[in-house]
Write a protein that holds these residues in place. Sequence first.
Motif, short mmCIF file in Angstrom:
data_model
loop_
_atom_site.label_atom_id
_atom_site.label_comp_id
_atom_site.label_asym_id
_atom_site.label_seq_id
_atom_site.Cartn_x
_atom_site.Cartn_y
_atom_site.Cartn_z
N GLU A 1 17.99 -4.05 18.90
CA GLU A 1 18.79 -2.92 18.40
C GLU A 1 18.16 -1.58 18.76
O GLU A 1 18.86 -0.65 19.18
N GLN A 2 16.85 -1.47 18.63
CA GLN A 2 16.18 -0.22 18.94
C GLN A 2 16.29 0.12 20.42
O GLN A 2 16.50 1.28 20.79
N GLN B 1 20.73 6.97 23.74
CA GLN B 1 20.18 8.32 23.72
C GLN B 1 19.94 8.83 25.14
O GLN B 1 20.22 9.99 25.45
N ILE C 1 27.97 1.60 22.50
CA ILE C 1 27.35 0.34 22.11
C ILE C 1 28.44 -0.53 21.51
O ILE C 1 29.19 -0.08 20.63
N ARG D 1 25.58 -4.75 21.93
CA ARG D 1 24.96 -4.94 20.63
C ARG D 1 24.58 -6.40 20.45
O ARG D 1 23.46 -6.74 20.12
N LYS E 1 19.67 1.55 21.13
CA LYS E 1 19.77 2.95 20.68
C LYS E 1 19.05 3.89 21.64
O LYS E 1 19.53 5.00 21.91
N GLU E 2 17.91 3.46 22.15
CA GLU E 2 17.17 4.29 23.11
C GLU E 2 17.97 4.48 24.40
O GLU E 2 17.98 5.57 24.97
#
Length: 294
Positions: free
Chosen positions: A168-169, A176, A188, A140, A172-173
């Motif tokens: 951050e995005q 996923q 994370i 993070r 997250k990807e």
Amino acid sequence: NFIHLCNPHLEKMKEDILYHFALGTGTHDFPALFGDVKFVCVGGSPSRMKSFIAYIAEELGLVSPGGDYPNICAGTDRYAMYKVGPVLSVSHGMGIPSISIMLHELIKLLHHAKCSNITIIRIGTSGGIGLEPGSVVITRQSVDATFKPQFEQVILGKPVIRSTELDEQLAKELLQCSQEINEFNTVIGNTMCTLDFYEGQGRLDGAICLYSEEEKLKYLKEAYDSGIRNIEMESSVFAAMCNLSGVKGAVVCVTLLNRLEGDQISSSHDVLVEYQQRPQKLVGYFIKKSLGKV
């Protein structure tokens, strides 16, 4: 979304020699060699980055005849660089100084090649805190040994503090993607970046250790409580330089042990090899998905 260079002096140079890559704008056509690069993966070991490029070549269906991937930086023994399609794989050595030198020249290389919309991901190994060995940590933010989210460097005799936030995005990807793979635990969390492997990480097994096991465990538990899930030695300057260059960056490291349970890496060679392949699998899947090949 081109690479941003925070150095006006470069505009005055007739030629830029990337000494540690054995490349230069006067001797190499950077746009022709690297203009199609969209993903850059960096890691400590030259052999690991060569195995990664072979892996990603197979995943993208771009295997070269004979399976040979020449080292673009063969003129030097400092770093190794390999390329397949839109993916560049570069070794960075161990520790902040080594990766910092590599990143300066890598960022200039991408700029000279007129690359755009670049994603840079560090893949590597780390010591986990409160996680089972083999877990993968997506960073993070990188923090220093005092748990502050910053990178401090002395420049012209004065301390300069830089941010170590990561995209951050993108994190997250990547998480996923790991959930879609569903082969290993991925989290994370914050990553502590230290200046050495032994005392700086609170180990008891170095040549010098002037603190107790109780003090070590207290420190690591405080780190865990602050959100830190792993420890390595490159993420802070990596995050800082990505931020300054306007590049999306991520750090994906597998944990080789749980530091709350010991200091020495005792897993077998075969187990460690499988662990080290986990960040490669995750990032490889992410690249395939980004290119619409999943």
